[in-house]
Design an enzyme around this catalytic site. Sequence first.
Site, PDB file in Angstrom:
ATOM      1  N   LYS A  10       0.811  -1.218   0.000  1.00 27.62           N
ATOM      2  CA  LYS A  10       0.000   0.000   0.000  1.00 27.62           C
ATOM      3  C   LYS A  10       0.843   1.266   0.000  1.00 27.62           C
ATOM      4  O   LYS A  10       0.339   2.340  -0.330  1.00 27.62           O
ATOM      5  CB  LYS A  10      -0.950   0.006   1.208  1.00 27.62           C
ATOM      6  N   LYS A  29     -12.708  -4.337  -1.895  1.00 33.84           N
ATOM      7  CA  LYS A  29     -13.587  -3.177  -1.684  1.00 33.84           C
ATOM      8  C   LYS A  29     -13.067  -1.946  -2.399  1.00 33.84           C
ATOM      9  O   LYS A  29     -13.814  -1.061  -2.744  1.00 33.84           O
ATOM     10  CB  LYS A  29     -13.654  -2.841  -0.182  1.00 33.84           C
ATOM     11  N   LYS A  39      -7.966 -10.696  -6.387  1.00 31.30           N
ATOM     12  CA  LYS A  39      -9.051 -11.022  -5.449  1.00 31.30           C
ATOM     13  C   LYS A  39     -10.114  -9.917  -5.513  1.00 31.30           C
ATOM     14  O   LYS A  39      -9.806  -8.772  -5.842  1.00 31.30           O
ATOM     15  CB  LYS A  39      -8.508 -11.184  -4.028  1.00 31.30           C
TER      16      LYS A  39
END
Length: 321
Positions: free
Chosen positions: A108, A192, A189
């Site tokens: 991230k 969100k 995957k």
Amino acid sequence: MTKLSGITPSGHVHLGNYLGAVRRWALEGGADDLYFVADLHGMTTPHNPAKLRSLAHEQLAVLIAAGIEPERVFVQSDLARELGALTWVLECTCNYGEAARMIQFKEKSKGQAGVRLSLLTYPALMAADILLQGAAEVPVGEDQRQHVELTRTLAKRFNSTYGEVFTIPEAVLPPAGARVKDLADPARKMSKSTRDAAGVVFALDEPDQIRRKIRRAVTDGGSVPEHDPETRPGMANLLEILAACRGGSPADLASEFTSYGAVKDAVADAVIDELRPLRERALTLLGDVAELDRVRKAGAERARERGSHRLDAALRMIGAN
Ligand code: TYM
């Protein structure tokens, strides 16, 4: 054995969160278990305060609508004072290198300007969530396993350095195939935070939207359905979703169908059926702000009462108070 787990309101709850986590929490939960909306973790990357608040509210409703008893849910920021204090204690137990090594932090923060310090200390807060409540088992997906491992390390280190306070938790992983992939890109995957929601089925999507997304799912060159995640990841993902909704093995289910279109229709029906009661209950709850607030307050109080003696003991042992 107390179980505890959480979900971050960085977006709407999707089918992967539901089949891989939330539904299991509801089915397998014991009277002592706790599940929560990790809104403080939703502040570790650039965020919009009003959006975060509304997503936290929505996720709380989804947890309850999924069948987790209201007594067992809470919102993380309602325990901000306790968790903030315990996070500090755990940061004082954690080495910089241990936090910087976390895969999620590396992924991230890569190439980002202005990485928040909280993205680095994220696992210390997650450890505080787990250790405050004395959880023995932490049901998470593979992506969160490393954070639970670090929690174990910190709990053991604290206990042996300052005194026995913390239960040593263990990550409990779902069975193989519990990872739902993005319908538009089965190499990834379902997530969100994916910008293009075409391949992400949200738990509160309308039935028509669900059917459209599943009909448009990317599949591979073949025409006869078979379960082969290596060479046919798109079809394999659909069969795994069908198996998760209906039971049975993806390979056996494949043999029931003679065309890709028929599989997609069956998956759409199964997902719509699976999510319908959840959606109806969640929308009812979201319409009753007073009731949801009442549940939220009661949950926070219970979680706070349950955990505060561990925080007091940890502070005392590390030299505060
Ligand atoms: P989060 O919000 O990323 O994910 C919530 C749960 O959903 C699982 N999951 C999936 N399962 C199957 N298929 C997918 N595509 C998929 N995507 C996500 C995740 O593995 C997870 O179990 N840091 C945590 C929240 C947290 C927490 C904690 C968890 C905060 N404190 C303490 C456990 C204990 C998170 O962001 O999960």
